[in-house]
Write a protein that holds these residues in place. Structure first.
Motif, PDB file in Angstrom:
ATOM      1  N   ASP A 150       0.824  -1.209   0.000  1.00 24.54           N
ATOM      2  CA  ASP A 150       0.000   0.000   0.000  1.00 24.54           C
ATOM      3  C   ASP A 150       0.858   1.259   0.000  1.00 24.54           C
ATOM      4  O   ASP A 150       0.525   2.247  -0.679  1.00 24.54           O
ATOM      5  CB  ASP A 150      -0.927   0.002   1.221  1.00 24.54           C
ATOM      6  CG  ASP A 150      -2.087  -0.962   1.073  1.00 24.54           C
ATOM      7  OD1 ASP A 150      -2.297  -1.464  -0.053  1.00 24.54           O
ATOM      8  OD2 ASP A 150      -2.783  -1.219   2.075  1.00 24.54           O
ATOM      9  N   LEU A 151       1.952   1.239   0.752  1.00 25.63           N
ATOM     10  CA  LEU A 151       2.827   2.412   0.779  1.00 25.63           C
ATOM     11  C   LEU A 151       3.463   2.646  -0.587  1.00 25.63           C
ATOM     12  O   LEU A 151       3.507   3.778  -1.076  1.00 25.63           O
ATOM     13  CB  LEU A 151       3.913   2.240   1.839  1.00 25.63           C
ATOM     14  CG  LEU A 151       4.964   3.362   1.880  1.00 25.63           C
ATOM     15  CD1 LEU A 151       4.321   4.689   2.234  1.00 25.63           C
ATOM     16  CD2 LEU A 151       6.083   3.026   2.857  1.00 25.63           C
ATOM     17  N   VAL A 152       3.949   1.582  -1.218  1.00 21.51           N
ATOM     18  CA  VAL A 152       4.604   1.716  -2.525  1.00 21.51           C
ATOM     19  C   VAL A 152       3.623   2.235  -3.570  1.00 21.51           C
ATOM     20  O   VAL A 152       3.941   3.155  -4.342  1.00 21.51           O
ATOM     21  CB  VAL A 152       5.213   0.374  -2.963  1.00 21.51           C
ATOM     22  CG1 VAL A 152       5.720   0.465  -4.406  1.00 21.51           C
ATOM     23  CG2 VAL A 152       6.345  -0.030  -2.032  1.00 21.51           C
ATOM     24  N   LEU A 153       2.418   1.655  -3.605  1.00 22.72           N
ATOM     25  CA  LEU A 153       1.417   2.097  -4.577  1.00 22.72           C
ATOM     26  C   LEU A 153       1.014   3.545  -4.317  1.00 22.72           C
ATOM     27  O   LEU A 153       0.831   4.338  -5.252  1.00 22.72           O
ATOM     28  CB  LEU A 153       0.194   1.186  -4.525  1.00 22.72           C
ATOM     29  CG  LEU A 153       0.394  -0.245  -5.029  1.00 22.72           C
ATOM     30  CD1 LEU A 153      -0.876  -1.069  -4.836  1.00 22.72           C
ATOM     31  CD2 LEU A 153       0.815  -0.245  -6.495  1.00 22.72           C
ATOM     32  N   SER A 154       0.878   3.903  -3.045  1.00 22.63           N
ATOM     33  CA  SER A 154       0.516   5.279  -2.695  1.00 22.63           C
ATOM     34  C   SER A 154       1.607   6.252  -3.134  1.00 22.63           C
ATOM     35  O   SER A 154       1.320   7.304  -3.716  1.00 22.63           O
ATOM     36  CB  SER A 154       0.289   5.381  -1.183  1.00 22.63           C
ATOM     37  OG  SER A 154       0.057   6.715  -0.794  1.00 22.63           O
ATOM     38  N   GLU A 155       2.869   5.888  -2.858  1.00 24.79           N
ATOM     39  CA  GLU A 155       3.978   6.768  -3.244  1.00 24.79           C
ATOM     40  C   GLU A 155       4.077   6.904  -4.761  1.00 24.79           C
ATOM     41  O   GLU A 155       4.334   7.996  -5.281  1.00 24.79           O
ATOM     42  CB  GLU A 155       5.298   6.216  -2.681  1.00 24.79           C
ATOM     43  CG  GLU A 155       5.433   6.288  -1.169  1.00 24.79           C
ATOM     44  CD  GLU A 155       5.794   7.676  -0.677  1.00 24.79           C
ATOM     45  OE1 GLU A 155       5.699   8.648  -1.450  1.00 24.79           O
ATOM     46  OE2 GLU A 155       6.172   7.789   0.503  1.00 24.79           O
ATOM     47  N   LEU A 156       3.872   5.806  -5.480  1.00 27.60           N
ATOM     48  CA  LEU A 156       3.935   5.868  -6.940  1.00 27.60           C
ATOM     49  C   LEU A 156       2.868   6.795  -7.502  1.00 27.60           C
ATOM     50  O   LEU A 156       3.145   7.617  -8.391  1.00 27.60           O
ATOM     51  CB  LEU A 156       3.783   4.466  -7.540  1.00 27.60           C
ATOM     52  CG  LEU A 156       5.002   3.548  -7.465  1.00 27.60           C
ATOM     53  CD1 LEU A 156       4.650   2.156  -7.958  1.00 27.60           C
ATOM     54  CD2 LEU A 156       6.155   4.127  -8.282  1.00 27.60           C
ATOM     55  N   TRP A 157       1.645   6.660  -7.000  1.00 30.09           N
ATOM     56  CA  TRP A 157       0.569   7.508  -7.516  1.00 30.09           C
ATOM     57  C   TRP A 157       0.810   8.968  -7.159  1.00 30.09           C
ATOM     58  O   TRP A 157       0.634   9.857  -7.988  1.00 30.09           O
ATOM     59  CB  TRP A 157      -0.786   7.053  -6.982  1.00 30.09           C
ATOM     60  CG  TRP A 157      -1.888   7.981  -7.398  1.00 30.09           C
ATOM     61  CD1 TRP A 157      -2.638   8.807  -6.600  1.00 30.09           C
ATOM     62  CD2 TRP A 157      -2.352   8.226  -8.739  1.00 30.09           C
ATOM     63  NE1 TRP A 157      -3.524   9.537  -7.347  1.00 30.09           N
ATOM     64  CE2 TRP A 157      -3.360   9.194  -8.659  1.00 30.09           C
ATOM     65  CE3 TRP A 157      -1.990   7.709  -9.987  1.00 30.09           C
ATOM     66  CZ2 TRP A 157      -4.042   9.662  -9.800  1.00 30.09           C
ATOM     67  CZ3 TRP A 157      -2.659   8.177 -11.111  1.00 30.09           C
ATOM     68  CH2 TRP A 157      -3.667   9.136 -11.006  1.00 30.09           C
ATOM     69  N   MET A 158       1.220   9.231  -5.921  1.00 30.69           N
ATOM     70  CA  MET A 158       1.426  10.612  -5.500  1.00 30.69           C
ATOM     71  C   MET A 158       2.628  11.234  -6.209  1.00 30.69           C
ATOM     72  O   MET A 158       2.620  12.427  -6.511  1.00 30.69           O
ATOM     73  CB  MET A 158       1.623  10.667  -3.980  1.00 30.69           C
ATOM     74  CG  MET A 158       0.411  10.212  -3.176  1.00 30.69           C
ATOM     75  SD  MET A 158      -1.060  11.209  -3.468  1.00 30.69           S
ATOM     76  CE  MET A 158      -0.555  12.767  -2.760  1.00 30.69           C
ATOM     77  N   SER A 159       3.660  10.430  -6.486  1.00 25.46           N
ATOM     78  CA  SER A 159       4.860  10.965  -7.144  1.00 25.46           C
ATOM     79  C   SER A 159       4.632  11.223  -8.626  1.00 25.46           C
ATOM     80  O   SER A 159       5.008  12.284  -9.147  1.00 25.46           O
ATOM     81  CB  SER A 159       6.037   9.989  -6.969  1.00 25.46           C
ATOM     82  OG  SER A 159       6.370   9.836  -5.612  1.00 25.46           O
ATOM     83  N   VAL A 160       4.029  10.248  -9.306  1.00 23.96           N
ATOM     84  CA  VAL A 160       3.872  10.347 -10.758  1.00 23.96           C
ATOM     85  C   VAL A 160       2.531  10.970 -11.129  1.00 23.96           C
ATOM     86  O   VAL A 160       2.464  11.955 -11.883  1.00 23.96           O
ATOM     87  CB  VAL A 160       4.017   8.956 -11.419  1.00 23.96           C
ATOM     88  CG1 VAL A 160       3.837   9.067 -12.934  1.00 23.96           C
ATOM     89  CG2 VAL A 160       5.371   8.349 -11.082  1.00 23.96           C
ATOM     90  N   GLY A 161       1.448  10.418 -10.604  1.00 26.45           N
ATOM     91  CA  GLY A 161       0.119  10.900 -10.985  1.00 26.45           C
ATOM     92  C   GLY A 161      -0.166  12.313 -10.532  1.00 26.45           C
ATOM     93  O   GLY A 161      -0.606  13.159 -11.317  1.00 26.45           O
ATOM     94  N   VAL A 162       0.104  12.589  -9.245  1.00 29.10           N
ATOM     95  CA  VAL A 162      -0.256  13.895  -8.685  1.00 29.10           C
ATOM     96  C   VAL A 162       0.866  14.911  -8.874  1.00 29.10           C
ATOM     97  O   VAL A 162       0.665  15.982  -9.445  1.00 29.10           O
ATOM     98  CB  VAL A 162      -0.630  13.756  -7.190  1.00 29.10           C
ATOM     99  CG1 VAL A 162      -0.962  15.130  -6.593  1.00 29.10           C
ATOM    100  CG2 VAL A 162      -1.815  12.809  -7.024  1.00 29.10           C
ATOM    101  N   SER A 163       2.079  14.591  -8.374  1.00 23.60           N
ATOM    102  CA  SER A 163       3.168  15.575  -8.414  1.00 23.60           C
ATOM    103  C   SER A 163       3.622  15.897  -9.839  1.00 23.60           C
ATOM    104  O   SER A 163       4.053  17.018 -10.113  1.00 23.60           O
ATOM    105  CB  SER A 163       4.364  15.072  -7.601  1.00 23.60           C
ATOM    106  OG  SER A 163       4.079  15.097  -6.222  1.00 23.60           O
ATOM    107  N   ILE A 164       3.538  14.927 -10.752  1.00 24.74           N
ATOM    108  CA  ILE A 164       3.930  15.196 -12.134  1.00 24.74           C
ATOM    109  C   ILE A 164       2.707  15.509 -12.993  1.00 24.74           C
ATOM    110  O   ILE A 164       2.653  16.534 -13.662  1.00 24.74           O
ATOM    111  CB  ILE A 164       4.713  13.999 -12.726  1.00 24.74           C
ATOM    112  CG1 ILE A 164       6.020  13.804 -11.964  1.00 24.74           C
ATOM    113  CG2 ILE A 164       4.985  14.229 -14.209  1.00 24.74           C
ATOM    114  CD1 ILE A 164       6.850  12.627 -12.448  1.00 24.74           C
ATOM    115  N   GLY A 165       1.713  14.617 -12.973  1.00 23.12           N
ATOM    116  CA  GLY A 165       0.540  14.806 -13.834  1.00 23.12           C
ATOM    117  C   GLY A 165      -0.279  16.033 -13.484  1.00 23.12           C
ATOM    118  O   GLY A 165      -0.459  16.941 -14.302  1.00 23.12           O
ATOM    119  N   ALA A 166      -0.752  16.092 -12.242  1.00 26.96           N
ATOM    120  CA  ALA A 166      -1.637  17.191 -11.846  1.00 26.96           C
ATOM    121  C   ALA A 166      -0.904  18.528 -11.849  1.00 26.96           C
ATOM    122  O   ALA A 166      -1.436  19.540 -12.334  1.00 26.96           O
ATOM    123  CB  ALA A 166      -2.239  16.914 -10.467  1.00 26.96           C
TER     124      ALA A 166
END
Length: 316
Positions: A216-232
Motif C-alpha cells: 500500500d505504501l509503494v502504490l501510494s507513493e507511486l501515484w502521489m509521485s507520478v500521478g499527482v506531483s507530475i501529472g496534476a
C-alpha cells in the motif's frame, strides 16, 4: 485556435487537473499508516524529482539561464508543494477525512483573489465577492458541523490544514508573479527537489524515521509521485500560463468534490449532509465566479453612415 475552442480546452484541462488533484487527498491516506508525514513526503518528492530529472535529460530540455529563476522556482516549490503538503498530510495523519481537508483547501480562491486584488489595485466586482463568499460559507458550514460532532475534526488537524491552505495560496501567487517562463518539467523538478530537501530535514528533526515498506505504501507513493506531483502539477502549470491567478485558483473549489467522490468507494467515507450542502454551494460558487471574472466583450465599432463615403479621387 478560436476563443471557443481554447475555452473548451482549458475547461477539459481543469477538469482532469481537479480529478487527479482531488485523488491525492485520498491516495495519501493509504500510505500514512506506514510512514510519518515528513518521511512520506520526502520519498514522494524525491521520487518525483528523479523521474523528472531523467525526462529532462532524455528530452534535452534547457535549464534556466539566470540564478533568480532557480531561486523563484525553489521558493515557490517549497510553498506550493512543501508547506501545502505538510499541512494537508499532518491533518490527514491526525484523523481529518480527505473530503473535509480538500474542502478547507478550497478556500484558496479567496486568498489568491485578495492577493491579486491588492497587488494590482483592480476594481472589485460584486459578483466575484458574492461567489467567493459563497465558497467560504460552504467550507465554514462543513467545518463548523464537523467540530460540533464526532466526525474526527479537531483544532489540531484543522490548524494543520489551514497551514496547507496558506502554503498553496502564497505559492501559487508567488509563482505567477515571478514566473520565469521555464519548461513545466524543469519547474516540477526544481520545485519537487527543493521540497524533498525540506521534507527530509523535517523527517530527521521531528520524526522517528521509521518506514514500513508495504504494498500500500509503494502504490501510494507511486501515484502521489507520478500521478499527482507530475501529472496534476504539470496541468496546473499549463493553466497558470493561460489563465489569471484568481481564475486558476477558482478551480480548486472543485477539488473537495473530487476528493469526496473518490473517498466514498475507496476508503468507505460517505459524505455527510453538511459536506453535500458544502459541495453544492461550492459548485454554484465556481460557476458564478468564472462568469463574473470574464472580461466584458468589446463593444462593436459603429457603422459608417450610409452615403457619406468620400470617393478616393476626391480625398485630399
Amino acid at each position: 485556435m478560436s476563443g471557443k475552442n481554447k475555452s473548451l480546452k482549458v475547461s477539459l484541462i481543469a477538469l482532469v487537473f481537479v480529478t487527479i488533484y482531488g485523488s491525492g487527498f485520498v491516495g495519501g491516506r493509504f500510505g500514512l499508516p506506514y510512514a510519518e508525514p515528513f518521511a512520506y513526503l520526502a520519498i514522494r518528492f524525491g521520487g518525483t524529482a528523479v523521474v523528472l530529472f531523467a525526462c529532462i535529460l532524455c528530452l534535452r530540455i534547457p535549464w534556466p539561464r539566470t540564478r533568480s529563476a532557480y531561486v523563484h522556482l525553489a521558493l515557490s516549490g517549497i510553498l506550493l508543494q512543501g508547506v501545502f503538503s505538510t499541512g494537508v498530510f499532518y491533518a490527514l495523519y491526525y484523523g481529518m477525512t480527505p473530503a473535509v481537508s480538500a474542502l478547507i483547501i478550497a478556500l484558496q480562491p479567496i486568498l489568491v483573489w485578495l492577493m491579486v486584488s491588492v497587488a494590482t489595485a483592480r476594481k472589485v466586482r460584486p459578483l466575484s465577492v458574492l461567489a467567493l463568499a459563497g465558497g467560504l460559507a460552504g467550507v465554514a458550514l462543513t467545518v463548523y458541523q464537523g467540530l460540533a460532532s464526532s466526525s474526527g475534526l479537531t483544532l489540531t488537524n484543522v490548524a494543520f490544514d489551514f497551514l496547507g491552505l496558506a502554503g498553496l495560496s502564497t505559492g501559487q501567487f508567488y509563482y505567477q508573479m515571478k514566473n520565469p517562463g521555464t519548461h513545466p518539467l524543469v519547474n516540477g523538478f526544481l520545485q519537487s527537489g527543493s521540497s524533498a530537501v525540506v521534507m527530509l530535514v523535517g523527517a530527521l528533526v521531528f520524526e522517528t524515521g521509521v518506514v514500513h515498506w508495504t504494498r500500500d505504501l509503494v502504490l501510494s507513493e507511486l501515484w502521489m509521485s507520478v500521478g499527482v506531483s507530475i501529472g496534476a502539477l504539470s496541468l496546473l502549470f499549463v493553466l497558470m500560463r493561460s489563465e489569471s491567478a484568481d481564475r486558476v485558483a477558482s478551480y480548486f473549489y472543485g477539488v473537495p468534490i473530487a476528493a469526496g467522490l473518490i473517498a466514498w468507494p475507496m476508503v468507505g467515507q460517505r459524505p455527510t449532509l453538511s459536506e453535500v450542502v458544502g459541495f453544492a454551494v461550492i459548485v454554484a460558487s465556481i460557476v458564478l465566479f468564472n462568469r463574473s471574472s470574464r472580461a466584458p466583450a468589446p463593444a462593436p465599432a459603429p457603422a459608417a453612415p450610409v452615403g457619406t463615403e468620400v470617393p478616393a479621387a476626391d480625398r485630399s
